[in-house]
Scaffold this active site. Sequence first.
Site: not given
Length: 290
Positions: A105-106, A150, A210, A270
Amino acid sequence: MNIPGFQQHRVPVADGVSLHTAVGGTGSPVVLLHGFPQTHLMWRHVAVELAADHTVICPDLRGYGASDKPADADGSSYSKRTMAADVVALARALGHERFALAGHDRGALVAFRAGLDRPGAVTHLALLDVLPTADMWEVLHGASAAVAFHLYLMAQPPGLPEQLIGAAPDLFFGHFLDLWSRDPGAIPADVRAGYLAACREAVPSIVADYRASAGVDAEHDLADRAAGHVLGMPVTVLQQDWGAALGYDAGALWRAWAPDLEHRTVTCGHFMAEEAPGEVTDAIRKTLAR
């Protein structure tokens, strides 16, 4: 809560920024970078397995968990370029000039940027459930983009996102822990509570992370694409079948960035390092053998 057998360290990586880091095992180094809305504990199963053969380094990214959370005065503090430099500095401080890198992910976006910016440091890459930032924005369109609400919320100028999320942080962050998991039991109550507590204390820095993806990170990706830069190391990508859901060919997008690519679609949710740790560990080991 700690990863069994791992030692906790606080490692300076930049002016005023230290990363909380768990280190275990011996052998060639592998750095594991967590995703949202989590901390380094998401690697607890995979890290223990890899530590049988490797020195495994699991930091909380800047802005997350117990790592420092600098203010984002000029929009660059949470660029993936800055966060990737943290990771290289962390490995060097622990005695490793070259290392393999896996991210979710990030953390996968940070790993991707490290592979492009610091190819002399990163020997192998394993990336879990992301697209490069520029590609991500390009495949989101129409009503189907609502799945990524988001991203748009946290892309807004400072003030509104932080206030909205800060008003009900457990509801906001818990929404993703619930929605994105196909096996809720993979994240036990105590781990979930730890994730929520960490995020509750990091709303401004998570939003800044983000927000960078809607600006400077996309700019860096587009500049690399225009220049023809690619990842020169072996790369493995594990993804859910988002391409089928949103109408794109994930493998083709990744092959444009990674000539030496193994791309695989998974059936778990995920949070694959927790839902399918054996599959993730096996994929990382096979990447390291290439």
